[in-house]
Design an enzyme around this catalytic site. Structure first.
Site, PDB file in Angstrom:
ATOM      1  N   ASP A 108      -9.990 -35.262 -26.132  1.00 23.02           N
ATOM      2  CA  ASP A 108     -10.603 -34.520 -27.250  1.00 23.02           C
ATOM      3  C   ASP A 108     -11.657 -35.326 -27.992  1.00 23.02           C
ATOM      4  OD1 ASP A 108      -7.437 -33.095 -27.598  1.00 23.02           O
ATOM      5  OD2 ASP A 108      -9.270 -31.984 -27.137  1.00 23.02           O
TER       6      ASP A 108
ATOM      7  N   HIS B 122      -2.158 -40.903 -26.829  1.00 22.54           N
ATOM      8  CA  HIS B 122      -1.687 -39.928 -25.844  1.00 22.54           C
ATOM      9  C   HIS B 122      -0.238 -40.259 -25.492  1.00 22.54           C
ATOM     10  CE1 HIS B 122      -1.589 -37.335 -22.316  1.00 22.54           C
ATOM     11  NE2 HIS B 122      -2.640 -36.730 -22.864  1.00 22.54           N
TER      12      HIS B 122
HETATM   13  C1  SDX Z   1      -4.167 -33.353 -25.940  1.00 22.62           C
HETATM   14  O1  SDX Z   1       0.053 -33.993 -23.477  1.00 22.62           O
HETATM   15  C2  SDX Z   1      -1.137 -33.816 -23.000  1.00 22.62           C
HETATM   16  O2  SDX Z   1      -1.423 -34.047 -21.824  1.00 22.62           O
HETATM   17  C3  SDX Z   1      -2.145 -33.275 -23.996  1.00 22.62           C
HETATM   18  C4  SDX Z   1      -3.571 -33.179 -23.512  1.00 22.62           C
HETATM   19  C5  SDX Z   1      -3.731 -32.143 -22.414  1.00 22.62           C
HETATM   20  O3  SDX Z   1      -4.711 -32.224 -21.637  1.00 22.62           O
HETATM   21  O4  SDX Z   1      -2.942 -31.148 -22.423  1.00 22.62           O
HETATM   22  O5  SDX Z   1      -4.015 -34.434 -23.029  1.00 22.62           O
HETATM   23  C6  SDX Z   1      -4.497 -32.736 -24.643  1.00 22.62           C
HETATM   24  O6  SDX Z   1      -3.415 -32.776 -26.697  1.00 22.62           O
HETATM   25  C7  SDX Z   1      -4.719 -34.703 -26.274  1.00 22.62           C
HETATM   26  C8  SDX Z   1      -4.175 -35.262 -27.635  1.00 22.62           C
HETATM   27  C9  SDX Z   1      -4.997 -34.651 -28.766  1.00 22.62           C
HETATM   28  N1  SDX Z   1      -4.398 -35.003 -30.068  1.00 22.62           N
HETATM   29  C10 SDX Z   1      -4.979 -35.914 -30.868  1.00 22.62           C
HETATM   30  O7  SDX Z   1      -6.006 -36.535 -30.610  1.00 22.62           O
HETATM   31  C11 SDX Z   1      -4.254 -36.096 -32.207  1.00 22.62           C
HETATM   32  C12 SDX Z   1      -4.073 -37.574 -32.526  1.00 22.62           C
HETATM   33  N2  SDX Z   1      -3.134 -38.167 -31.584  1.00 22.62           N
HETATM   34  C13 SDX Z   1      -1.762 -38.309 -31.984  1.00 22.62           C
HETATM   35  O8  SDX Z   1      -1.286 -37.259 -32.769  1.00 22.62           O
HETATM   36  C14 SDX Z   1      -0.829 -38.755 -30.852  1.00 22.62           C
HETATM   37  O9  SDX Z   1      -1.433 -39.813 -30.236  1.00 22.62           O
HETATM   38  C15 SDX Z   1      -0.391 -37.744 -29.812  1.00 22.62           C
HETATM   39  C16 SDX Z   1       0.127 -36.484 -30.395  1.00 22.62           C
HETATM   40  C17 SDX Z   1      -1.520 -37.435 -28.905  1.00 22.62           C
HETATM   41  C18 SDX Z   1       0.716 -38.413 -28.995  1.00 22.62           C
HETATM   42  O10 SDX Z   1       1.804 -38.515 -29.851  1.00 22.62           O
HETATM   43  P1  SDX Z   1       3.134 -39.316 -29.451  1.00 22.62           P
HETATM   44  O11 SDX Z   1       3.148 -39.653 -27.998  1.00 22.62           O
HETATM   45  O12 SDX Z   1       4.281 -38.553 -30.021  1.00 22.62           O
HETATM   46  O13 SDX Z   1       2.968 -40.703 -30.211  1.00 22.62           O
HETATM   47  P2  SDX Z   1       3.406 -40.963 -31.719  1.00 22.62           P
HETATM   48  O14 SDX Z   1       2.768 -39.934 -32.616  1.00 22.62           O
HETATM   49  O15 SDX Z   1       4.886 -41.137 -31.767  1.00 22.62           O
HETATM   50  O16 SDX Z   1       2.686 -42.365 -32.003  1.00 22.62           O
HETATM   51  C19 SDX Z   1       3.248 -43.591 -31.513  1.00 22.62           C
HETATM   52  C20 SDX Z   1       2.681 -44.660 -32.439  1.00 22.62           C
HETATM   53  C21 SDX Z   1       2.919 -44.346 -33.927  1.00 22.62           C
HETATM   54  O17 SDX Z   1       2.903 -45.562 -34.613  1.00 22.62           O
HETATM   55  P3  SDX Z   1       4.320 -46.205 -35.108  1.00 22.62           P
HETATM   56  O18 SDX Z   1       4.975 -45.144 -35.999  1.00 22.62           O
HETATM   57  O19 SDX Z   1       5.109 -46.446 -33.817  1.00 22.62           O
HETATM   58  O20 SDX Z   1       3.925 -47.461 -35.824  1.00 22.62           O
HETATM   59  O21 SDX Z   1       1.249 -44.711 -32.294  1.00 22.62           O
HETATM   60  C22 SDX Z   1       0.630 -44.303 -33.521  1.00 22.62           C
HETATM   61  C23 SDX Z   1       1.681 -43.571 -34.334  1.00 22.62           C
HETATM   62  O22 SDX Z   1       1.401 -43.669 -35.708  1.00 22.62           O
HETATM   63  N3  SDX Z   1      -0.454 -43.366 -33.174  1.00 22.62           N
HETATM   64  C24 SDX Z   1      -1.583 -43.226 -33.853  1.00 22.62           C
HETATM   65  C25 SDX Z   1      -2.323 -42.260 -33.177  1.00 22.62           C
HETATM   66  N4  SDX Z   1      -1.638 -41.825 -32.118  1.00 22.62           N
HETATM   67  C26 SDX Z   1      -0.474 -42.519 -32.127  1.00 22.62           C
HETATM   68  N5  SDX Z   1      -2.014 -43.834 -34.989  1.00 22.62           N
HETATM   69  C27 SDX Z   1      -3.230 -43.435 -35.435  1.00 22.62           C
HETATM   70  N6  SDX Z   1      -4.016 -42.499 -34.838  1.00 22.62           N
HETATM   71  C28 SDX Z   1      -3.591 -41.907 -33.721  1.00 22.62           C
HETATM   72  N7  SDX Z   1      -4.366 -40.965 -33.123  1.00 22.62           N
END
Ligand code: SDX
Length: 378
Positions: free
Chosen positions: A315, A261
């Site tokens: 989710d 998140h």
């Molecule tokens: C919702 O914003 C909100 O409030 C949203 C929400 C709401 O109520 O409106 O809460 C609802 O959208 C929840 C999120 C649902 N999405 C997912 O479950 C999809 C998987 N999650 C990721 O795509 C991610 O965690 C996000 C999109 C939720 C957050 O993305 P960020 O803040 O841009 O973080 P990032 O993608 O830059 O990740 C930072 C690091 C990375 O690693 P490095 O490149 O630094 O080594 O964390 C890793 C990412 O690879 N990472 C994950 C991960 N989430 C982050 N690695 C594996 N699996 C994951 N799910």
């Protein structure tokens, strides 16, 4: 004035001042208008929470009753609106059907002056009341079924389950969905709410604002994740070792749906409550094998990525609740929209009360002073 450095995804950059909801990402706290989400999920109803988000206070009995009556009235769709829903391709995704039908619904609205609070309120009720019906009607029509006429005596949650499945839900199922709608109703400046505020800031109408936000919520990184969590769990079900599955996915640079998140660096408080709702449902209706797998996946993921602040988000468990309620997997994200419409419209009202059109800047990294080369010489 020097342009500040770019912050990817505007992470941590305020886009507005708001009094609607509040998150403490380190402590895992979420509140609506100062009320902790745990209290509201336990003691309130989606209709009451929608009013709270929109108007800032819990409604009086009279206010709630007239709001509920207005929402019931708004469930009725015209014959022409139903024709629009029948004409949409059944193979299409329900979120696209919702976005298209929401825009169409706005075309039937006579209002045009949305700076007038009375017309704002009328549009808000119409959108809140009709959204569940648009989703249920599309599901019925694409399955070759007739529309189930809305039942005025049922709550938003219960009426949605009735119109979607053709059978009235038991009290527990209706209550669990009602609590899930409360949990999904608002969440500060998430991508779809930001979309609503940007589109609202141009003084577009609230149906267009809502249709735009629906588009944003559709993405798998946002609301679309709940559907993908279930397909991910079904995919893992065939594998022996969850740890190996995770490693393979991470090695392929693919995100594990339902985890991580932008704001929470601990387990999403909504995921905690949704797990509790799973337990209530399982007690009465039997366990889902996918739930045990989800708990195991959480354990392995927390060991693997917990120190990076990656934990289950809203989710991760919601899909298990919805599948237990007999809801088709591709209708999970539309349910998220039924709830978040309340938050989007609350933010729209707040934006309209002190509006300035969003127009950020950029850091230009392109070329300058190009000379034109005629095509014959390219
Ligand atoms: C919702 O914003 C909100 O409030 C949203 C929400 C709401 O109520 O409106 O809460 C609802 O959208 C929840 C999120 C649902 N999405 C997912 O479950 C999809 C998987 N999650 C990721 O795509 C991610 O965690 C996000 C999109 C939720 C957050 O993305 P960020 O803040 O841009 O973080 P990032 O993608 O830059 O990740 C930072 C690091 C990375 O690693 P490095 O490149 O630094 O080594 O964390 C890793 C990412 O690879 N990472 C994950 C991960 N989430 C982050 N690695 C594996 N699996 C994951 N799910």
């Amino acid at each position: 004035m020097t342009t500040p450095a770019l912050v990817p995804g505007l992470a941590g950059i305020p886009a507005a001042e708001s009094a609607i909801s509040y998150i403490d990402g380190k402590k895992g706290l979420l509140s609506y208008r100062g009320f902790p989400i745990e209290l509201l999920a336990e003691q309130s109803s989606f209709e009451e929470v929608a009013w709270l988000l929109l108007y800032g206070e819990l409604p009086t009995r009279d206010e709630l009753e007239s709001f509920q009556n207005a929402l019931v009235e708004a469930r009725t769709l015209s014959a022409r609106m139903l024709d629009v829903l029948r004409s949409l391709p059944g193979k299409g995704h329900p979120m696209n059907a919702l976005q298209a039908s929401m825009a169409a619904l706005g075309m039937f609205s006579r209002s045009r002056e949305y700076r007038d609070p009375k017309q704002q309120d009328e549009a808000i009720v119409r959108i809140l009341g009709a959204t569940p019906v648009l989703i249920a009607a599309f599901e019925r029509f694409r399955s070759g079924e007739d529309l189930c006429e809305p039942k005025p005596e049922l709550s938003t949650a219960a009426n949605f389950l009735w119109m979607l499945t053709g059978s009235e839900p038991d009290a527990l199922s209706a209550r669990v969905l009602d609590a899930a709608l409360i949990l999904h109703a608002d969440h500060t400046m998430n991508a779809s709410t930001f979309t609503a505020r940007v589109v609202g800031s141009t003084e577009a109408d609230p149906f267009t604002v809502t249709a735009s936000a629906i588009g944003s919520l559709t993405g798998p990184l946002h609301g679309g994740a709940n559907e993908r969590v279930l397909t991910m769990l079904e995919e893992i079900q065939g594998d022996e070792d969850v740890g190996e599955w995770i490693e393979a996915r991470l090695a392929a640079k693919r995100k594990i749906m339902g985890f991580g998140h932008r704001v929470y660096s601990v387990k999403d408080p909504r995921a905690v409550i949704l797990q509790g709702l799973c337990a209530q449902l399982f007690e009465e209706q039997g366990r889902t094998p996918l739930y045990d797998l989800a708990v195991q996946l959480e354990e392995v993921m927390v060991k693997r990525l917990g120190d990076k602040g990656i934990y289950p988000n809203v989710d991760f468990y919601s899909g298990i609740v919805y599948s237990k309620l007999g809801i088709p997997t591709d209708t999970f994200t539309p349910i998220f929209a039924i709830a978040r419409v309340a938050g989007w419209l609350a933010h729209w009202r707040e934006q309209m009360a002190d509006n300035k059109i969003f127009r950020p800047t950029q850091i230009y990294v392109g070329k300058h002073d190009q000379s034109y080369v005629p095509i014959a010489k390219r």
